[in-house]
Design an enzyme around this catalytic site. Sequence first.
Site, PDB file in Angstrom:
ATOM      1  CG  PHE B 216      25.732 -66.259 -30.320  1.00 45.31           C
ATOM      2  CD1 PHE B 216      26.587 -65.475 -31.082  1.00 45.31           C
ATOM      3  CD2 PHE B 216      26.143 -66.632 -29.039  1.00 45.31           C
ATOM      4  CE1 PHE B 216      27.818 -65.062 -30.585  1.00 45.31           C
ATOM      5  CE2 PHE B 216      27.376 -66.232 -28.534  1.00 45.31           C
ATOM      6  CZ  PHE B 216      28.217 -65.444 -29.307  1.00 45.31           C
ATOM      7  CG  ASP B 320      23.400 -72.641 -26.148  1.00 46.98           C
ATOM      8  OD1 ASP B 320      23.393 -72.252 -24.959  1.00 46.98           O
ATOM      9  OD2 ASP B 320      24.184 -72.179 -27.000  1.00 46.98           O
ATOM     10  CE  LYS B 351      24.738 -64.936 -22.562  1.00 43.56           C
ATOM     11  NZ  LYS B 351      26.018 -64.305 -22.837  1.00 43.56           N
ATOM     12  CB  THR B 376      43.932 -77.315 -15.659  1.00 42.63           C
ATOM     13  OG1 THR B 376      45.007 -77.744 -16.490  1.00 42.63           O
ATOM     14  CG2 THR B 376      44.497 -76.903 -14.302  1.00 42.63           C
TER      15      THR B 376
END
Lengths: 479, 479
Positions: B216, B320, B351, B376
């Site tokens: 994931f 990750d 997280k 931005t």
Amino acid sequence: MASTLRHSSRLGIRTARFVLPRGRNAYATVAPFFSNEPIQPSVMTPIPGPVSRKAIEELDSVFDTRSLNMICDYKKSVGNYLVDMDGNVSLPIPGNTIASIPVGYNNPRLIAAMSSKEAVDALVNRPALGGFPPAYWASLLKTGILAVAPKGLDQVFTAMAGSDAIETSYKAAFIYRRRIERGEGVDFTPQEIESVMKNQAPGSPELTIMSFKKAFHGRLFGSLSTTRSKPVHKLDIPSFDWPQASFPRLEYPLEDNIEANKKEEERCLAEVEDRICSWPIAAVVVEPIQSEGGDNHASPAFFQGLRDLTKKKGVLLIVDEVQTGVGATGKFWAHEHWNLESPPDMVTFSKKAQTAGYYFGNPLLRPNLPYRQFNTWMGDPVRAILFRAIIQEIAKHDLIKNTAETGDYLYRELEKLASSFPERVQNLRGKDRGTFIAFDTPERDALLKKMKTFGVNIGGSGETAVRLRPMLVFQKHHG
Amino acid sequence: MASTLRHSSRLGIRTARFVLPRGRNAYATVAPFFSNEPIQPSVMTPIPGPVSRKAIEELDSVFDTRSLNMICDYKKSVGNYLVDMDGNVSLPIPGNTIASIPVGYNNPRLIAAMSSKEAVDALVNRPALGGFPPAYWASLLKTGILAVAPKGLDQVFTAMAGSDAIETSYKAAFIYRRRIERGEGVDFTPQEIESVMKNQAPGSPELTIMSFKKAFHGRLFGSLSTTRSKPVHKLDIPSFDWPQASFPRLEYPLEDNIEANKKEEERCLAEVEDRICSWPIAAVVVEPIQSEGGDNHASPAFFQGLRDLTKKKGVLLIVDEVQTGVGATGKFWAHEHWNLESPPDMVTFSKKAQTAGYYFGNPLLRPNLPYRQFNTWMGDPVRAILFRAIIQEIAKHDLIKNTAETGDYLYRELEKLASSFPERVQNLRGKDRGTFIAFDTPERDALLKKMKTFGVNIGGSGETAVRLRPMLVFQKHHG
């Protein structure tokens, strides 16, 4: 700004109001929103000055600074004026934060909102809004984000920034399209479930989003596949083979080119129809004014035609208001200028809203199952609180009206300049679109650089456009 | 938790410490981090209770609530304990915010940090960090995000959430790969510049990211193309045809399956090698522990092999750590358990860090031109301030050590349960990985539902796993 542009080379850093024919008294009837604002830009060093240069060097050792414009002392900045680390005071139009500061630096209402217990709670105990929303979430949405929802759209999916607002709207469009194709209540097939884990059809379908040439919708993989502004945004990044159509290239002044522009818009709509007939398109995405692509406008008739065409063909219409939304065009949402008979299917927002997401009205745009459109945070309550304060500030000071009036004034002044210096101010555009005004000029980048030395920080868009994007608290006396 | 699991059906909501053989005194030497924490969960109504049900109905009229677990009163929540709108007090492990609250609800240090003038300034005058960084950005990075940078990685690209942290790391990998292929200083070709605006090669190359089955990595279009956890995450969304390899499926207990597990890991590494030889792979992305996919572990030897293989083949390795990072495994970063000879090329975080981005060390991972990796906001300074306070809180109370010790304790207790009830507690895993512990159980969802009625809110992962993800302030007496 207009008059600074006219006089800057002659008068150095003296600001507009002192040299405008009518003089400062012409604005005496308009009270400034910030009583403690500087009265003019003041530039005492080159930009960046010595203090800034040292700070940039320090920052560069850990963070890419090659896109850096100015290193800022926000605590000292007030209203429309931005202070840098050398004490230089600039007027960013928009310069700073890419048109994302709506109601002025250190706006007292925003300071109060962000100092509140409510804001601290939202930060310290940041909720996962999908699974564990806070007790206040419904009322915060209703009094904030949804209080300004575009007509016909009463639901929201909240996100973090423009790119994920856009990408989640695309996901909603794909899920919706397959729902309609599959038929209500029909389950996924075993083939879909098996193939999707290999990233293959039919589970991962060959559907597309159509965008326009010169469009900008973000820089993540799905959004970048619909961004068509500049090669540098896209080079070396794999993308989806998704279709594009031409966006109108209008001739200016509009009143002298009515027939040619009408034909140009019809040509573009015909291209859209061709793409819809040739490609499996789930949605068409469009900016009300192409912002990064050069401030490209189209008429309400074009957008009405686009809405009619997409509706007739069963294709969703996503209006990307990330840059045009929240008042800059003299209406809260730029697409209000179009008087559509039926609303867009989704409208995305970010930047001036300080929070992000997409509005929608059709309940079928909620996926048939939970956890299909889902993530850990699903937005950010502290930014929703901030947006609510911005909405209140806009209402209190009637800032949309201010922007419409300031825009009219700026446009008229620029029109005079265009008439005196037709080679320097070309294709002036943005009439009746608030302060969302632009023109083309030769040697654009040199002009922007020069203006910066006078403390006027203007941006460019596309290859030749100078674009105005002042805050909503920009008043005539700043012009 | 372990003992609650053992006794819950017999003792209702009485908490662990009262029934553990050693009794409460066994923990008397460990001071609680929150003196004002409730001493146990207390559930007085069904969850959701009447007040919550009404609130959910109200929220559902504007916001999808089908993934809602609990509607929370965060202001009343303290430390490890979460209060809902009916006054029920739960112990989420992790339940709330998908393991994203690191140091307890209403942690005083975090309240102080978010009430500071610095935080209010960062919110009200939110800077565009790429163009107009604030004066404090360099020192905030150095004393916060970069103070805990993994060994060998001294640069950061900041982002907003896990998905864009991952996607920007993929973009960096693609840009890097083409830079190496093209040769230093070689310009884009006219063919690249022309084709990229049509989303076609060579400008938009056919490069890929390899991920693992059951992985994931997020839910936007690029990240979702590497997510392989469940069909519901992916169905109906177009994706890139990117390759996958098997992640080891280890047999437990590990000590009884050494040879079989070694073979399984070798098989998976051979698959990775095969993919690298057959596909144009810019990077391999891997979670230290597959978190959403079912808490799937692999040995340090597997990850060392993966690092060696990718290095040998000139493929980048992205680790990750969005879910594993910031202490939960008993080290600050989970990949520290592997003792790699050379660091990963990039490490993503979000997280528990409350902010997001990726670390890197190789200066060539900064694109050759500005504005290629740009947006931005480029991250969020108020969250960087929050992360710095979290880092300080972790250091002050030695919370990584606490997590390692609490994890050891929980693991041993669960091991006893597994030995007494081998059918109920299967494949116990996470030894020496702090509180990142899971086991499989039949009728998992019914168990989780039942635990919730006792005020213990545990999560599942994959199809059969019960996973623990308590906060870093979870202590033995909560267990």
